[in-house]
Design a protein around this motif. Structure first.
Motif, PDB file in Angstrom:
ATOM      1  N   TYR A 129      62.196  13.215  78.096  1.00  0.00           N
ATOM      2  CA  TYR A 129      63.273  13.421  77.357  1.00  0.00           C
ATOM      3  C   TYR A 129      63.379  14.953  77.672  1.00  0.00           C
ATOM      4  O   TYR A 129      62.151  15.880  77.427  1.00  0.00           O
ATOM      5  N   ASP A 130      64.525  15.493  78.001  1.00  0.00           N
ATOM      6  CA  ASP A 130      64.756  16.946  78.154  1.00  0.00           C
ATOM      7  C   ASP A 130      64.752  17.415  76.931  1.00  0.00           C
ATOM      8  O   ASP A 130      65.728  17.675  75.971  1.00  0.00           O
ATOM      9  N   GLN A 131      63.668  18.338  76.436  1.00  0.00           N
ATOM     10  CA  GLN A 131      63.493  19.153  75.343  1.00  0.00           C
ATOM     11  C   GLN A 131      64.224  20.245  75.056  1.00  0.00           C
ATOM     12  O   GLN A 131      64.580  20.659  74.007  1.00  0.00           O
ATOM     13  N   LEU A 132      64.864  20.925  76.126  1.00  0.00           N
ATOM     14  CA  LEU A 132      65.776  21.903  76.129  1.00  0.00           C
ATOM     15  C   LEU A 132      67.112  21.437  76.023  1.00  0.00           C
ATOM     16  O   LEU A 132      68.047  22.140  75.428  1.00  0.00           O
ATOM     17  N   GLY A 133      67.489  20.606  77.188  1.00  0.00           N
ATOM     18  CA  GLY A 133      69.055  20.266  77.363  1.00  0.00           C
ATOM     19  C   GLY A 133      69.399  19.076  76.779  1.00  0.00           C
ATOM     20  O   GLY A 133      70.593  18.838  76.901  1.00  0.00           O
ATOM     21  N   GLY A 134      68.378  18.348  76.387  1.00  0.00           N
ATOM     22  CA  GLY A 134      68.895  16.860  75.745  1.00  0.00           C
ATOM     23  C   GLY A 134      69.101  15.965  76.889  1.00  0.00           C
ATOM     24  O   GLY A 134      69.078  16.187  77.978  1.00  0.00           O
ATOM     25  N   GLY A 135      69.117  14.620  76.648  1.00  0.00           N
ATOM     26  CA  GLY A 135      69.217  13.417  77.391  1.00  0.00           C
ATOM     27  C   GLY A 135      67.824  13.189  77.908  1.00  0.00           C
ATOM     28  O   GLY A 135      66.930  13.876  78.038  1.00  0.00           O
ATOM     29  N   LEU A 159      72.514   3.572  77.113  1.00  0.00           N
ATOM     30  CA  LEU A 159      71.708   2.660  76.657  1.00  0.00           C
ATOM     31  C   LEU A 159      70.610   2.882  75.471  1.00  0.00           C
ATOM     32  O   LEU A 159      70.300   2.173  74.507  1.00  0.00           O
ATOM     33  N   LEU A 160      70.266   4.249  75.674  1.00  0.00           N
ATOM     34  CA  LEU A 160      69.447   4.965  74.629  1.00  0.00           C
ATOM     35  C   LEU A 160      69.700   5.349  73.390  1.00  0.00           C
ATOM     36  O   LEU A 160      69.176   5.184  72.306  1.00  0.00           O
ATOM     37  N   VAL A 161      71.013   5.972  73.433  1.00  0.00           N
ATOM     38  CA  VAL A 161      71.769   6.189  72.107  1.00  0.00           C
ATOM     39  C   VAL A 161      71.858   5.215  71.187  1.00  0.00           C
ATOM     40  O   VAL A 161      71.404   5.652  69.882  1.00  0.00           O
ATOM     41  N   LYS A 174      64.755  10.674  60.774  1.00  0.00           N
ATOM     42  CA  LYS A 174      65.539  11.590  61.215  1.00  0.00           C
ATOM     43  C   LYS A 174      65.418  12.252  62.532  1.00  0.00           C
ATOM     44  O   LYS A 174      66.418  12.759  63.202  1.00  0.00           O
ATOM     45  N   ASN A 175      64.405  12.092  63.068  1.00  0.00           N
ATOM     46  CA  ASN A 175      64.186  12.592  64.393  1.00  0.00           C
ATOM     47  C   ASN A 175      65.002  11.623  65.508  1.00  0.00           C
ATOM     48  O   ASN A 175      65.308  12.216  66.548  1.00  0.00           O
ATOM     49  N   TYR A 176      65.156  10.423  65.343  1.00  0.00           N
ATOM     50  CA  TYR A 176      65.869   9.461  66.068  1.00  0.00           C
ATOM     51  C   TYR A 176      67.350   9.793  65.927  1.00  0.00           C
ATOM     52  O   TYR A 176      67.825   9.818  67.146  1.00  0.00           O
ATOM     53  N   LEU A 177      67.790  10.198  64.760  1.00  0.00           N
ATOM     54  CA  LEU A 177      69.191  10.808  64.752  1.00  0.00           C
ATOM     55  C   LEU A 177      69.509  11.812  65.712  1.00  0.00           C
ATOM     56  O   LEU A 177      70.344  12.091  66.049  1.00  0.00           O
ATOM     57  N   ARG A 178      68.455  12.793  65.478  1.00  0.00           N
ATOM     58  CA  ARG A 178      68.408  13.929  66.101  1.00  0.00           C
ATOM     59  C   ARG A 178      68.665  14.012  67.891  1.00  0.00           C
ATOM     60  O   ARG A 178      69.375  14.380  68.358  1.00  0.00           O
ATOM     61  N   VAL A 179      67.630  13.034  68.310  1.00  0.00           N
ATOM     62  CA  VAL A 179      67.557  12.768  69.714  1.00  0.00           C
ATOM     63  C   VAL A 179      69.005  12.042  70.174  1.00  0.00           C
ATOM     64  O   VAL A 179      69.457  12.425  71.159  1.00  0.00           O
TER      65      VAL A 179
END
Length: 224
Positions: A129-135, A159-161, A174-179
């Motif tokens: 998981y890209d900790q800076l750019g997301g995705g 598929l992951l969202v 809440k971490n799942y929602l953030r990701v």
């Protein structure tokens, strides 16, 4: 309608890819009628195959339980995911664990939920998981989700969202929602073109000079 007349592989060198394009151009210039006929026949064969498989069988409960048991047998209980080498998200398999957790009281049915949340947790905190750019990158090259293969595929995000959003609804994590939100932000900002279409692939370029490795930037392959 676009018809496929050639199916290629992947991981071509620059020289190989250039030769491939030249060959395809030459074939199209000199064998266009033959290629068109081949493409039409391929579409016809695929259509007939699709028609013959339209009647699907239901997934009965014993088969579903056996599938879950088999998947749990090679789930990494420590770091999530499946197997002991490089790891792909395997979204449909995780989705089966999610479905199993929804079907029953997830507190009592904790094997599927544990396998699901362990995988989602370690992917979200790892290098895949890209900790800076997301995705999410396509897969990790190690069994700990630390070292990603530096490309992001549109289908993985798609598929992951839903997996992370559904897991958030189930567990209130809440971490799942953030990701999920960060991944969608990445898709809309980096995988969505000004023309309104989605771009299937982004890669990170490694520029190598002697022993020095400089990390490049995200490039839009749609431009090349």
């Amino acid at each position: 309608m676009l018809n496929l007349f050639f199916g290629g592989g992947g991981y071509y060198s620059f020289t190989e890819f250039k030769q491939l394009l030249q060959t395809q151009n030459n074939d199209w210039q000199n064998k266009q009628q033959e290629l068109t006929q081949q493409a039409q026949q391929l579409i016809k064969d695929l259509h007939q195959h699709s028609q013959s498989n339209q009647q699907s069988s239901s997934l009965d409960e014993p088969l579903r339980r056996r599938a879950i048991k088999d998947l749990l047998s090679f789930t990494d209980g420590y770091h999530g995911g499946f197997g002991e080498s490089q790891k792909f998200p395997r979204e449909p398999w995780l989705d089966l664990f999610l479905d199993d957790s929804y079907r029953y009281d997830y507190v009592k049915n904790n094997d599927s939920l544990t396998a699901l949340t362990t995988s989602l947790d370690y992917m979200a905190r790892g290098g895949i998981y890209d900790q800076l750019g997301g995705g999410f990158h396509r897969y990790s090259t190690d069994p700990y989700w630390k070292i990603p293969h530096f490309e992001k595929m549109l289908y993985n995000q798609a598929l992951l969202v839903p997996l992370y959003l559904s897991a958030h609804q189930l567990t209130a994590n809440k971490n799942y929602l953030r990701v999920a939100k960060q991944t969608l932000d990445f898709v809309l900002s980096e995988l969505h073109s000004p023309e309104g279409v989605f771009i299937p692939l982004w890669m990170q370029i490694l520029k190598v000079k002697k022993v020095n490795i400089t990390f490049g930037h995200w490039v839009n392959l749609n431009k090349y």
